[in-house]
Design a protein around this motif. Structure first.
Motif, PDB file in Angstrom:
ATOM      1  N   ALA A 270      45.656  20.685  27.180  1.00  0.00           N
ATOM      2  CA  ALA A 270      46.766  21.064  26.079  1.00  0.00           C
ATOM      3  C   ALA A 270      46.100  22.182  25.196  1.00  0.00           C
ATOM      4  O   ALA A 270      47.104  22.879  24.944  1.00  0.00           O
ATOM      5  N   ALA A 271      45.380  22.228  24.725  1.00  0.00           N
ATOM      6  CA  ALA A 271      44.685  23.335  23.783  1.00  0.00           C
ATOM      7  C   ALA A 271      44.494  24.657  24.461  1.00  0.00           C
ATOM      8  O   ALA A 271      45.015  25.624  23.758  1.00  0.00           O
ATOM      9  N   VAL A 272      44.227  24.615  25.588  1.00  0.00           N
ATOM     10  CA  VAL A 272      44.025  26.087  26.381  1.00  0.00           C
ATOM     11  C   VAL A 272      45.397  26.589  26.772  1.00  0.00           C
ATOM     12  O   VAL A 272      45.718  27.600  26.716  1.00  0.00           O
ATOM     13  N   THR A 273      46.293  25.802  27.136  1.00  0.00           N
ATOM     14  CA  THR A 273      47.471  26.203  27.516  1.00  0.00           C
ATOM     15  C   THR A 273      48.400  26.679  26.178  1.00  0.00           C
ATOM     16  O   THR A 273      49.054  27.700  26.061  1.00  0.00           O
ATOM     17  N   PHE A 274      48.109  25.856  25.145  1.00  0.00           N
ATOM     18  CA  PHE A 274      48.800  26.244  23.843  1.00  0.00           C
ATOM     19  C   PHE A 274      48.195  27.615  23.325  1.00  0.00           C
ATOM     20  O   PHE A 274      49.005  28.704  23.084  1.00  0.00           O
ATOM     21  N   ASN A 275      46.976  27.825  23.772  1.00  0.00           N
ATOM     22  CA  ASN A 275      46.095  29.186  23.142  1.00  0.00           C
ATOM     23  C   ASN A 275      46.801  30.263  23.916  1.00  0.00           C
ATOM     24  O   ASN A 275      47.124  31.445  23.398  1.00  0.00           O
ATOM     25  N   HIS A 276      46.979  30.096  25.439  1.00  0.00           N
ATOM     26  CA  HIS A 276      47.734  31.021  26.045  1.00  0.00           C
ATOM     27  C   HIS A 276      49.190  31.186  25.656  1.00  0.00           C
ATOM     28  O   HIS A 276      49.412  32.475  25.724  1.00  0.00           O
ATOM     29  N   LEU A 305      57.750  37.605  28.123  1.00  0.00           N
ATOM     30  CA  LEU A 305      56.772  37.222  27.016  1.00  0.00           C
ATOM     31  C   LEU A 305      57.276  35.934  26.408  1.00  0.00           C
ATOM     32  O   LEU A 305      56.228  35.009  26.312  1.00  0.00           O
ATOM     33  N   LEU A 306      58.255  35.984  25.832  1.00  0.00           N
ATOM     34  CA  LEU A 306      58.639  34.575  25.227  1.00  0.00           C
ATOM     35  C   LEU A 306      58.872  33.365  26.284  1.00  0.00           C
ATOM     36  O   LEU A 306      58.582  32.392  26.059  1.00  0.00           O
ATOM     37  N   SER A 307      59.360  33.860  27.492  1.00  0.00           N
ATOM     38  CA  SER A 307      59.563  32.724  28.627  1.00  0.00           C
ATOM     39  C   SER A 307      57.947  32.207  28.781  1.00  0.00           C
ATOM     40  O   SER A 307      57.869  30.963  28.834  1.00  0.00           O
ATOM     41  N   SER A 308      56.921  33.266  28.827  1.00  0.00           N
ATOM     42  CA  SER A 308      55.826  32.909  29.236  1.00  0.00           C
ATOM     43  C   SER A 308      55.041  32.101  28.089  1.00  0.00           C
ATOM     44  O   SER A 308      54.510  30.864  28.424  1.00  0.00           O
ATOM     45  N   SER A 309      55.219  32.325  26.876  1.00  0.00           N
ATOM     46  CA  SER A 309      54.881  31.422  25.768  1.00  0.00           C
ATOM     47  C   SER A 309      55.578  29.923  25.770  1.00  0.00           C
ATOM     48  O   SER A 309      54.943  29.174  25.304  1.00  0.00           O
ATOM     49  N   ARG A 310      56.858  30.207  26.038  1.00  0.00           N
ATOM     50  CA  ARG A 310      57.415  28.923  25.899  1.00  0.00           C
ATOM     51  C   ARG A 310      56.993  27.688  27.015  1.00  0.00           C
ATOM     52  O   ARG A 310      56.936  26.661  26.926  1.00  0.00           O
ATOM     53  N   HIS A 311      56.768  28.316  28.293  1.00  0.00           N
ATOM     54  CA  HIS A 311      56.344  27.626  29.257  1.00  0.00           C
ATOM     55  C   HIS A 311      55.021  26.974  29.115  1.00  0.00           C
ATOM     56  O   HIS A 311      54.726  25.762  29.234  1.00  0.00           O
ATOM     57  N   SER A 312      54.295  27.847  28.550  1.00  0.00           N
ATOM     58  CA  SER A 312      52.876  27.406  28.111  1.00  0.00           C
ATOM     59  C   SER A 312      52.951  26.186  26.964  1.00  0.00           C
ATOM     60  O   SER A 312      52.128  25.068  27.214  1.00  0.00           O
ATOM     61  N   VAL A 313      53.786  26.256  26.025  1.00  0.00           N
ATOM     62  CA  VAL A 313      53.866  25.226  25.020  1.00  0.00           C
ATOM     63  C   VAL A 313      54.631  23.966  25.597  1.00  0.00           C
ATOM     64  O   VAL A 313      53.771  22.828  25.222  1.00  0.00           O
ATOM     65  N   GLU A 314      55.236  23.920  26.778  1.00  0.00           N
ATOM     66  CA  GLU A 314      55.848  23.080  27.272  1.00  0.00           C
ATOM     67  C   GLU A 314      54.828  22.025  28.012  1.00  0.00           C
ATOM     68  O   GLU A 314      54.759  21.105  27.916  1.00  0.00           O
ATOM     69  N   ILE A 315      53.943  22.892  28.732  1.00  0.00           N
ATOM     70  CA  ILE A 315      52.890  22.140  29.465  1.00  0.00           C
ATOM     71  C   ILE A 315      52.027  21.599  28.359  1.00  0.00           C
ATOM     72  O   ILE A 315      51.494  20.539  28.809  1.00  0.00           O
ATOM     73  N   SER A 316      51.603  22.246  27.374  1.00  0.00           N
ATOM     74  CA  SER A 316      50.786  21.812  26.383  1.00  0.00           C
ATOM     75  C   SER A 316      51.585  20.505  25.819  1.00  0.00           C
ATOM     76  O   SER A 316      50.641  19.522  25.621  1.00  0.00           O
ATOM     77  N   GLU A 317      52.427  20.409  25.463  1.00  0.00           N
ATOM     78  CA  GLU A 317      53.277  19.359  25.100  1.00  0.00           C
ATOM     79  C   GLU A 317      53.272  18.327  25.698  1.00  0.00           C
ATOM     80  O   GLU A 317      52.942  16.980  25.616  1.00  0.00           O
ATOM     81  N   GLN A 318      53.408  18.305  27.153  1.00  0.00           N
ATOM     82  CA  GLN A 318      53.462  17.391  28.325  1.00  0.00           C
ATOM     83  C   GLN A 318      52.037  16.870  28.302  1.00  0.00           C
ATOM     84  O   GLN A 318      51.807  15.700  28.330  1.00  0.00           O
ATOM     85  N   ALA A 319      50.934  17.526  28.345  1.00  0.00           N
ATOM     86  CA  ALA A 319      49.550  17.116  28.319  1.00  0.00           C
ATOM     87  C   ALA A 319      49.181  16.420  27.377  1.00  0.00           C
ATOM     88  O   ALA A 319      48.581  15.406  27.427  1.00  0.00           O
ATOM     89  N   LEU A 320      49.457  16.560  25.903  1.00  0.00           N
ATOM     90  CA  LEU A 320      49.282  15.838  24.732  1.00  0.00           C
ATOM     91  C   LEU A 320      50.244  14.627  24.691  1.00  0.00           C
ATOM     92  O   LEU A 320      49.413  13.606  24.288  1.00  0.00           O
TER      93      LEU A 320
END
Length: 374
Positions: A270-276, A305-320
């Motif tokens: 979650a932390a790694v993907t959020f940082n990405h 860029l926004l789509s990539s950021s949003r995708h990473s945040v979604e993965i981070s949220e799921q992992a959390l």
């Protein structure tokens, strides 16, 4: 990932002994020069004139069993190690340790000289009874076959609370079918059997199924397992352990410990993907602050860029959301990360609106979007 290390004492045990004459190898493996300090240095010295993986394994096994003393003071203690290298360093520095030190040192030495080996965690059966104290040993893979090795039990035995250094050449290159009668891995794949015994069968001393071939492909299971990341390794291991039976406190504690490891891996992911996601968002903001004047940047790049950021945040949220742990520090970290995720999501929503409006606006008029109306 933190792992709880459990310890074991010794027994007098008789196992299958290979008839190979290792006397020449044993003689030259009794000691190494004092200036050799690391596992790599020691292993290369011990195997300097050896070529076969069996002979290399023997030299390492023999040296460890003769030069590492069992640390009785730590026999019943539970200690946590973040890095297995700590176990290797401790054994070499103090020339003593418990089963986890022996196993880690054996594996480190084998790895240094190209011998494929594994550390196996489990428990034992002694005097027809299950001993609820954890143990660790090794296995080697030679010519596509697996053999078990226990340098701890080979190094000596206990008489009361006193350690008796006495080499017992009964625990080198033992066939898995024989070894499992006294050493039970938590994870069934390390029995190296197409028909692994369950924890209940082990505790009863029922090994009759070992003579029957079944359809469990432990070769493929180990191959897949070794290619997984830490999270998936722990997940699959727990599934196999639970399927084999949760019949004692050691197994339950091991599964719980794995679950803590799974939670830690979830947080790390979650932390790694959020940082990405933060990196992509900041990259977008940097371009925006420059009014997207980069001539090579297309509208699709801005939205990307926004789509990539949003995708990473979604993965981070799921992992959390997957984290289930009673570890207070991990709980606090997860709460903090959750707040950061929510904050970034709000920022992304605002920038999505701006970027969508920006790409829909005629290019000559886009400059005016960067100035607030008064």
């Amino acid at each position: 990932m933190k792992r709880t290390i459990l310890y074991i004492f010794f027994i007098l045990f008789s196992a299958t002994v290979w008839g190979t004459d290792y006397s020449k190898i044993d003689k030259q493996s009794m000691s190494v020069p004092q200036n050799l300090k690391t596992a790599n240095e020691i292993a290369h010295y011990l195997t300097r004139n050896l070529t076969s993986p069996t002979d290399k394994s023997r030299a390492i096994y023999y040296w460890i069993a003769h030069n590492i003393r069992y640390d009785v003071t730590k026999m019943y203690k539970n200690e946590t190690y973040i890095d297995p290298q700590e176990l290797v360093d401790g054994a070499l520095k103090y020339r003593k340790g418990i089963c986890s030190n022996y196993a880690a040192l054996f594996q480190a030495c084998c790895k240094s000289v190209g011998v494929q080996s594994y550390i196996i965690e489990g428990y034992t059966r002694q005097n027809n009874k299950t001993v609820l104290i954890g143990h660790a040993w090794n296995a080697v893979r030679i010519n596509n076959r697996f053999y078990d090795v226990d340098a701890t039990w080979a190094s000596g035995s206990l008489k009361g609370n006193r350690y008796i250094p006495e080499f017992r050449d009964e625990f080198f290159m033992i066939s898995p079918a024989e070894f499992v009668k006294t050493h039970m891995p938590f994870d069934p794949i390390w029995q190296f059997s197409s028909n692994p015994v369950t924890s209940k069968e082990f505790e009863k001393g029922d090994f009759s199924k070992l003579n029957r071939v079944s359809d469990f492909n432990y070769y493929d299971s180990i191959k897949v397992y070794m290619g997984l990341d830490a999270f998936d390794k722990l997940m699959r291991e727990n599934l196999r352990i639970i399927s084999s039976g949760m019949t004692n406190s050691l197994i339950r504690n091991h599964v719980e410990n794995n679950q803590q490891g799974i939670a830690t891996e979830c947080y790390n992911k979650a932390a790694v993907t959020f940082n990405h996601g933060v990196e992509k968002y900041n990259e977008y903001i940097a371009f925006k602050n420059n009014q997207f004047k980069n001539l090579s940047m297309k509208d699709a790049d801005i939205l990307g860029l926004l789509s990539s950021s949003r995708h990473s945040v979604e993965i981070s949220e799921q992992a959390l959301a997957y984290i289930k742990s009673d570890n207070f520090n991990l709980f606090q970290l997860s709460i903090s990360l959750g707040k950061s995720i929510k904050s970034l999501k709000r920022n992304l929503e605002e920038e999505d609106k701006f970027a969508t409006k920006y790409v829909k606006t005629l290019k000559p008029l886009r400059i005016f979007l960067f100035y607030k109306k008064t």
